[in-house]
Write a protein that holds these residues in place. Sequence first.
Motif, PDB file in Angstrom:
ATOM      1  N   GLY A 161       0.861  -1.190   0.000  1.00 52.15           N
ATOM      2  CA  GLY A 161       0.000   0.000   0.000  1.00 52.15           C
ATOM      3  C   GLY A 161       0.883   1.221   0.000  1.00 52.15           C
ATOM      4  N   GLY A 162       0.403   2.327   0.540  1.00 46.25           N
ATOM      5  CA  GLY A 162       1.205   3.551   0.611  1.00 46.25           C
ATOM      6  C   GLY A 162       2.327   3.381   1.626  1.00 46.25           C
ATOM      7  N   ILE A 163       3.414   4.109   1.448  1.00 48.14           N
ATOM      8  CA  ILE A 163       4.581   3.868   2.311  1.00 48.14           C
ATOM      9  C   ILE A 163       4.386   4.317   3.765  1.00 48.14           C
ATOM     10  CG2 ILE A 163       6.299   3.775   0.457  1.00 48.14           C
ATOM     11  CD1 ILE A 163       7.076   6.648   1.309  1.00 48.14           C
ATOM     12  N   THR A 164       3.354   5.124   4.061  1.00 48.03           N
ATOM     13  CA  THR A 164       3.137   5.515   5.461  1.00 48.03           C
ATOM     14  C   THR A 164       2.135   4.598   6.171  1.00 48.03           C
ATOM     15  OG1 THR A 164       1.497   7.142   4.755  1.00 48.03           O
ATOM     16  CG2 THR A 164       3.735   7.958   5.151  1.00 48.03           C
ATOM     17  N   GLY A 165       1.611   3.596   5.458  1.00 46.45           N
ATOM     18  CA  GLY A 165       0.677   2.650   6.064  1.00 46.45           C
ATOM     19  C   GLY A 165       1.401   1.483   6.709  1.00 46.45           C
ATOM     20  N   VAL A 166       0.665   0.408   6.978  1.00 49.57           N
ATOM     21  CA  VAL A 166       1.270  -0.765   7.615  1.00 49.57           C
ATOM     22  C   VAL A 166       1.534  -1.883   6.597  1.00 49.57           C
ATOM     23  CG1 VAL A 166       1.048  -2.441   9.519  1.00 49.57           C
ATOM     24  CG2 VAL A 166       0.185  -0.130   9.810  1.00 49.57           C
ATOM     25  N   TYR A 167       0.824  -1.866   5.462  1.00 53.08           N
ATOM     26  CA  TYR A 167       1.055  -2.922   4.459  1.00 53.08           C
ATOM     27  C   TYR A 167       2.495  -2.902   3.957  1.00 53.08           C
ATOM     28  CZ  TYR A 167      -3.983  -3.859   3.724  1.00 53.08           C
ATOM     29  OH  TYR A 167      -5.297  -4.218   3.853  1.00 53.08           O
ATOM     30  N   TYR A 168       3.012  -1.704   3.750  1.00 51.99           N
ATOM     31  CA  TYR A 168       4.360  -1.576   3.177  1.00 51.99           C
ATOM     32  C   TYR A 168       5.412  -2.243   4.079  1.00 51.99           C
ATOM     33  CZ  TYR A 168       8.167   0.536   0.539  1.00 51.99           C
ATOM     34  OH  TYR A 168       9.295   0.720  -0.219  1.00 51.99           O
ATOM     35  N   THR A 198       1.681   0.164  -3.622  1.00 52.14           N
ATOM     36  CA  THR A 198       0.569   0.159  -4.593  1.00 52.14           C
ATOM     37  C   THR A 198      -0.609   0.991  -4.068  1.00 52.14           C
ATOM     38  OG1 THR A 198      -0.702  -1.691  -3.699  1.00 52.14           O
ATOM     39  CG2 THR A 198       1.152  -2.262  -5.137  1.00 52.14           C
ATOM     40  N   ALA A 199      -1.699   0.968  -4.849  1.00 53.86           N
ATOM     41  CA  ALA A 199      -2.914   1.702  -4.470  1.00 53.86           C
ATOM     42  C   ALA A 199      -3.670   1.034  -3.326  1.00 53.86           C
ATOM     43  CB  ALA A 199      -3.819   1.836  -5.693  1.00 53.86           C
ATOM     44  N   GLY A 200      -3.341  -0.232  -2.997  1.00 55.54           N
ATOM     45  CA  GLY A 200      -3.990  -0.896  -1.874  1.00 55.54           C
ATOM     46  C   GLY A 200      -4.719  -2.185  -2.219  1.00 55.54           C
ATOM     47  N   SER A 201      -5.604  -2.607  -1.311  1.00 63.82           N
ATOM     48  CA  SER A 201      -6.277  -3.917  -1.360  1.00 63.82           C
ATOM     49  C   SER A 201      -6.850  -4.331  -2.709  1.00 63.82           C
ATOM     50  CB  SER A 201      -7.449  -3.930  -0.383  1.00 63.82           C
ATOM     51  OG  SER A 201      -7.016  -4.008   0.928  1.00 63.82           O
ATOM     52  N   VAL A 202      -7.700  -3.488  -3.266  1.00 65.09           N
ATOM     53  CA  VAL A 202      -8.434  -3.858  -4.474  1.00 65.09           C
ATOM     54  C   VAL A 202      -7.452  -3.996  -5.643  1.00 65.09           C
ATOM     55  CG1 VAL A 202     -10.241  -3.129  -6.081  1.00 65.09           C
ATOM     56  CG2 VAL A 202     -10.554  -2.826  -3.604  1.00 65.09           C
ATOM     57  N   GLY A 253      -8.906   1.633  -5.898  1.00 67.13           N
ATOM     58  CA  GLY A 253      -7.902   0.581  -5.708  1.00 67.13           C
ATOM     59  C   GLY A 253      -7.597   0.339  -4.244  1.00 67.13           C
ATOM     60  N   SER A 254      -7.995   1.275  -3.382  1.00 64.96           N
ATOM     61  CA  SER A 254      -7.735   1.106  -1.952  1.00 64.96           C
ATOM     62  C   SER A 254      -8.845   0.286  -1.314  1.00 64.96           C
ATOM     63  CB  SER A 254      -7.658   2.464  -1.259  1.00 64.96           C
ATOM     64  OG  SER A 254      -8.944   3.047  -1.184  1.00 64.96           O
ATOM     65  N   GLY A 255      -8.586  -0.198  -0.111  1.00 65.49           N
ATOM     66  CA  GLY A 255      -9.627  -0.905   0.630  1.00 65.49           C
ATOM     67  C   GLY A 255     -10.586   0.074   1.271  1.00 65.49           C
ATOM     68  N   GLN A 256     -10.057   1.235   1.697  1.00 65.62           N
ATOM     69  CA  GLN A 256     -10.889   2.181   2.465  1.00 65.62           C
ATOM     70  C   GLN A 256     -12.005   2.813   1.649  1.00 65.62           C
ATOM     71  OE1 GLN A 256      -7.559   2.312   2.723  1.00 65.62           O
ATOM     72  NE2 GLN A 256      -6.780   4.103   1.685  1.00 65.62           N
ATOM     73  N   PHE A 263     -10.843   9.257   5.698  1.00 69.38           N
ATOM     74  CA  PHE A 263     -10.985   7.869   6.133  1.00 69.38           C
ATOM     75  C   PHE A 263      -9.730   7.105   5.710  1.00 69.38           C
ATOM     76  CE2 PHE A 263     -15.597   8.770   5.828  1.00 69.38           C
ATOM     77  CZ  PHE A 263     -16.110   8.046   6.902  1.00 69.38           C
ATOM     78  N   TYR A 264      -9.279   6.212   6.593  1.00 61.67           N
ATOM     79  CA  TYR A 264      -8.170   5.328   6.230  1.00 61.67           C
ATOM     80  C   TYR A 264      -8.352   4.027   7.003  1.00 61.67           C
ATOM     81  CZ  TYR A 264      -3.227   4.166   5.062  1.00 61.67           C
ATOM     82  OH  TYR A 264      -2.073   3.597   4.564  1.00 61.67           O
ATOM     83  N   THR A 265      -8.449   2.924   6.286  1.00 65.04           N
ATOM     84  CA  THR A 265      -8.550   1.627   6.962  1.00 65.04           C
ATOM     85  C   THR A 265      -7.140   1.092   7.090  1.00 65.04           C
ATOM     86  OG1 THR A 265     -10.703   1.294   5.951  1.00 65.04           O
ATOM     87  CG2 THR A 265      -9.633  -0.656   6.891  1.00 65.04           C
ATOM     88  N   VAL A 266      -6.660   1.005   8.335  1.00 65.02           N
ATOM     89  CA  VAL A 266      -5.220   0.773   8.519  1.00 65.02           C
ATOM     90  C   VAL A 266      -4.934   0.194   9.910  1.00 65.02           C
ATOM     91  CG1 VAL A 266      -4.808   3.150   9.354  1.00 65.02           C
ATOM     92  CG2 VAL A 266      -2.967   1.965   8.135  1.00 65.02           C
ATOM     93  N   GLY A 267      -3.801  -0.513  10.033  1.00 66.06           N
ATOM     94  CA  GLY A 267      -3.359  -1.020  11.324  1.00 66.06           C
ATOM     95  C   GLY A 267      -2.736   0.107  12.141  1.00 66.06           C
TER      96      GLY A 267
HETATM   97  N1  GLU Z   1      -6.137  -1.036   4.116  1.00 67.84           N
HETATM   98  C1  GLU Z   1      -5.538  -0.180   3.141  1.00 67.84           C
HETATM   99  C2  GLU Z   1      -5.964  -0.619   1.757  1.00 67.84           C
HETATM  100  O1  GLU Z   1      -6.457  -1.675   1.594  1.00 67.84           O
HETATM  101  C3  GLU Z   1      -4.024  -0.144   3.212  1.00 67.84           C
HETATM  102  C4  GLU Z   1      -3.498   0.066   4.588  1.00 67.84           C
HETATM  103  C5  GLU Z   1      -2.001   0.012   4.698  1.00 67.84           C
HETATM  104  O2  GLU Z   1      -1.314   0.264   3.719  1.00 67.84           O
HETATM  105  O3  GLU Z   1      -1.543  -0.328   5.789  1.00 67.84           O
HETATM  106  O4  GLU Z   1      -5.814   0.061   0.802  1.00 67.84           O
END
Ligand code: GLU
Length: 331
Positions: free
Chosen positions: A33-40, A66-70, A148-151, A192-196
């Motif tokens: 996902g984005g570099i400031t999130g938790v996926y990265y 990337t753009a995220g989940s989707v 492309g994001s989950g949020q 909104f941001y769905t994130v850890g």
């Molecule tokens: N949940 C977000 C998404 O699906 C990404 C969160 C993250 O990068 O930690 O796009």
Amino acid sequence: MRRGKTLFMVAVFLLTLVSLSYGKRIFVTIGTGGITGVYYPTGGAISKMVNEKFAEYGIKATVESTAGSVYNINSVLHGDLDFGICQSDRQYEAVHGLAEWKNKGPQKNLRSVFTIHPESITLIASVNSGIKSVSDLAGKRVNIGNPGSGQLQNSKDVLKAFGISLKDIHPEYVKAVEAPMLLQDGRIDAFFYTVGHPNGNIKEATSGRIKVRIVSIVGPNVVKLLKNHPYYAKAEILRKFYPMAVNTKNIETVGVKATLVTSKKEPANIVYAITKEVFENLSKFKKLHPAFAVLTKKNMLEGMSAPVHKGALRYYRESGLIKYIPKSLIK
Ligand code: GLU
């Protein structure tokens, strides 16, 4: 003359060695996902586990922002990425051909590997916007998430549950990585941001000049939301992670889980290696991000919707963890 011949032989030998080792090297890409999130950093942690065993598997894993989940689910299915991190709710929708996959139908080649940290639907608002609950978003400039994001779908679900249509707000669709700056510049009122948690994005959003509140997502509308969607659950964001936010208590909201997915077509030995290295070194893995603190081998097998990839199943059988996997996901 002899010396020249020897040198030539040595060069040939070295070249053969190099090409042999290149031939054996398997490059694997993980979409995050984005570099400031938790996926990265999660993609980085998974890569580290398997790369440390390069001599054994010949796998060189790298991460892609990337753009995220989707985006990750679709790229894995197209073969553009080997693995992708995605929200458990988006995994469910892809498997069942709902929401973003409504026109395409059920994504039969999607495979789950394991699940990772909890993620919360996080609503951040500037104090001067006066937003204290979801209902206050009407008439405001709100970043609901990039395509492309989950949020993006989570924001829509929450707004809908509160009876707010996209016409009632001024929606923005920018990447989460840009949202804290827009909020601090006064160009949006909330995002909104769905994130850890904790993560750099919310730290950035809460530590600027403009005072910021993490808005709770609670009440009878949320009860309705949880009833209508099997994958949403109550969640809490710990205030201690963001001491600069104006909140005085932990923040109640709604959560999902991060999951690792791949395609049915991904070779079993690669999926096996990644699964094994993360599970066998779980205590080491957990030290790589504070959001991993709650992980156990058992809860990392909860929250999957797609059938489990056969390479991962091989490890779960070997290790006895197979008992935690619902029969319906073993195909
Ligand atoms: N949940 C977000 C998404 O699906 C990404 C969160 C993250 O990068 O930690 O796009």
